[in-house]
Write a protein that holds these residues in place. Sequence first.
Motif, PDB file in Angstrom:
ATOM      1  N   UNK A   1      12.610-126.031  26.801  1.00 27.07           N
ATOM      2  CA  UNK A   1      11.592-126.486  27.751  1.00 27.07           C
ATOM      3  C   UNK A   1      11.550-125.577  28.973  1.00 27.07           C
ATOM      4  N   UNK A   2      12.723-125.217  29.457  1.00 27.51           N
ATOM      5  CA  UNK A   2      12.783-124.356  30.635  1.00 27.51           C
ATOM      6  C   UNK A   2      12.194-122.982  30.348  1.00 27.51           C
ATOM      7  N   UNK A   3      12.480-122.448  29.184  1.00 29.29           N
ATOM      8  CA  UNK A   3      11.904-121.160  28.807  1.00 29.29           C
ATOM      9  C   UNK A   3      10.381-121.257  28.734  1.00 29.29           C
ATOM     10  N   UNK A   4       9.875-122.294  28.080  1.00 26.13           N
ATOM     11  CA  UNK A   4       8.433-122.437  27.879  1.00 26.13           C
ATOM     12  C   UNK A   4       7.684-122.674  29.186  1.00 26.13           C
ATOM     13  N   UNK A   5       8.318-123.352  30.141  1.00 26.61           N
ATOM     14  CA  UNK A   5       7.637-123.706  31.389  1.00 26.61           C
ATOM     15  C   UNK A   5       8.065-122.827  32.564  1.00 26.61           C
ATOM     16  N   UNK A   6       8.820-121.764  32.269  1.00 25.13           N
ATOM     17  CA  UNK A   6       9.263-120.838  33.312  1.00 25.13           C
ATOM     18  C   UNK A   6      10.090-121.555  34.382  1.00 25.13           C
ATOM     19  N   UNK A   7      11.057-122.333  33.918  1.00 27.74           N
ATOM     20  CA  UNK A   7      11.957-123.072  34.802  1.00 27.74           C
ATOM     21  C   UNK A   7      13.388-122.579  34.607  1.00 27.74           C
ATOM     22  N   UNK A   8      14.253-122.984  35.527  1.00 23.25           N
ATOM     23  CA  UNK A   8      15.683-122.738  35.368  1.00 23.25           C
ATOM     24  C   UNK A   8      16.345-123.963  34.756  1.00 23.25           C
ATOM     25  N   UNK A   9      17.276-123.727  33.865  1.00 19.70           N
ATOM     26  CA  UNK A   9      18.144-124.785  33.366  1.00 19.70           C
ATOM     27  C   UNK A   9      19.477-124.637  34.086  1.00 19.70           C
ATOM     28  N   UNK A  10      19.767-125.562  34.997  1.00 16.89           N
ATOM     29  CA  UNK A  10      21.055-125.561  35.700  1.00 16.89           C
ATOM     30  C   UNK A  10      21.995-126.459  34.921  1.00 16.89           C
ATOM     31  N   UNK A  11      23.009-125.865  34.339  1.00 11.03           N
ATOM     32  CA  UNK A  11      23.943-126.577  33.474  1.00 11.03           C
ATOM     33  C   UNK A  11      25.297-126.683  34.166  1.00 11.03           C
ATOM     34  N   UNK A  12      25.644-127.910  34.589  1.00 10.41           N
ATOM     35  CA  UNK A  12      26.931-128.159  35.231  1.00 10.41           C
ATOM     36  C   UNK A  12      27.935-128.533  34.147  1.00 10.41           C
ATOM     37  N   UNK A  13      28.973-127.693  34.001  1.00 10.39           N
ATOM     38  CA  UNK A  13      29.945-127.856  32.927  1.00 10.39           C
ATOM     39  C   UNK A  13      31.348-128.086  33.469  1.00 10.39           C
ATOM     40  N   UNK A  14      31.397-128.811  34.590  1.00 13.17           N
ATOM     41  CA  UNK A  14      32.657-129.101  35.271  1.00 13.17           C
ATOM     42  C   UNK A  14      33.705-129.692  34.333  1.00 13.17           C
ATOM     43  N   UNK A  15      33.278-130.564  33.425  1.00  9.89           N
ATOM     44  CA  UNK A  15      34.214-131.317  32.578  1.00  9.89           C
ATOM     45  C   UNK A  15      34.248-130.771  31.150  1.00  9.89           C
ATOM     46  N   UNK A  16      34.020-129.473  30.999  1.00  9.58           N
ATOM     47  CA  UNK A  16      33.877-128.888  29.670  1.00  9.58           C
ATOM     48  C   UNK A  16      35.077-129.143  28.764  1.00  9.58           C
TER      49      UNK A  16
END
Length: 387
Positions: free
Chosen positions: A187-202
Amino acid sequence: MTKPSARVEAVQAPIIPIIGDLIRQHPGTLSLGQGVVSYGPPPEALAQAATFHQNPGVHLYQSVQGIPLLVDAIAQKLRAENQLSFSRDQIMVTAGGNMAFMNAVLAILDPGDEVILQTPYYFNHEMAVRLANGQPVCIPTDQQYQLQLDQIEAAITDRTRAIVTVSPNNPSGAVYSAADLQAVNKLCLEHNLYHISDETYEYFTYDGVEHLSPGRFDPQQTHTISLFTLSKAYGFASWRIGYMVIPYHLQEALQKIQDTLLICPPVVSQYAAVGALQVGRKYCHEHLATLTEKRNLVQKALQPLERVFVPASSGAFYVLIKVDTDLPDRVLVEQLIRENGVAVIPGSAFGMESGCYLRIAYGALDKATLSEGLNRLVEGLMGIDSN
């Protein structure tokens, strides 16, 4: 009269200090509130910190990006464990994961721009968006706190700049599926957005569930901002070391922001982080069995309560329960502290405004103390007046 800016006035007060003050007013209260682990850093981290003074040059300002030793260790970890592709210049070391998120929103938002958060959200994310003069757009998750992709897509406007995911999740403990994370990234790629992925608890997943970094779906890292921290997995909360992987075109903007805010993260902490990463994820995994037992204690204690909904929790060290009561959550939280000597965090701090939700954190206490805290919590919840 002089007063704080309207921007700051619009930000909610941080809930952890508020609950901490209530706890201090009622000595003997057991806290199921703060999201930390019960263990400290590995000896290798402390050993690295002890060598810090041996090079007199470390007392000078260091690179905005991070010291080379740490950046190299992070790069090796990201490639081996997260399967991310990037250039070394796309890594930035920050003073904790919260700073990484604040850096990101300052870099991408203009006043009035929108950021899509999932409810329940991590409260510091919502606060950061407002501090950056942005507008949080909050999309509810389903009953098991999983993403609702159709609602996320419907919320995108011409002012949207980013979609945020936190998986494993704070405050719910939910882990989002690979398919859903890939769909958000697309979705972010298609709409020219950023995907902010918080992986604190990976590293904190249970029941065979695995964490996946959505940056894997963005081989050139053109629109994904991936955030990590040592605070939880390595018992590093006070050392304040996080890091981020950024699109290359944001590098200059983030250097401006970080140089303005602190120049560079504390270098002694960066040395300690090198030692921690040399030990690697096995240090956290040594504690996962105990954390699983603690999670099971929480579920066993709460499941029999008729007025409490306990959803599945496959990650982090949180359970977000719903209590069948007309009491506002903050009133109930104060009542539990005052009358039962146990503290939890109200769900309204995480955007859960409809209904009474409580976040229970089980990482900080040993099993015996956790059991006592749960006994107090159950007693308090059973004693709620029916309305």
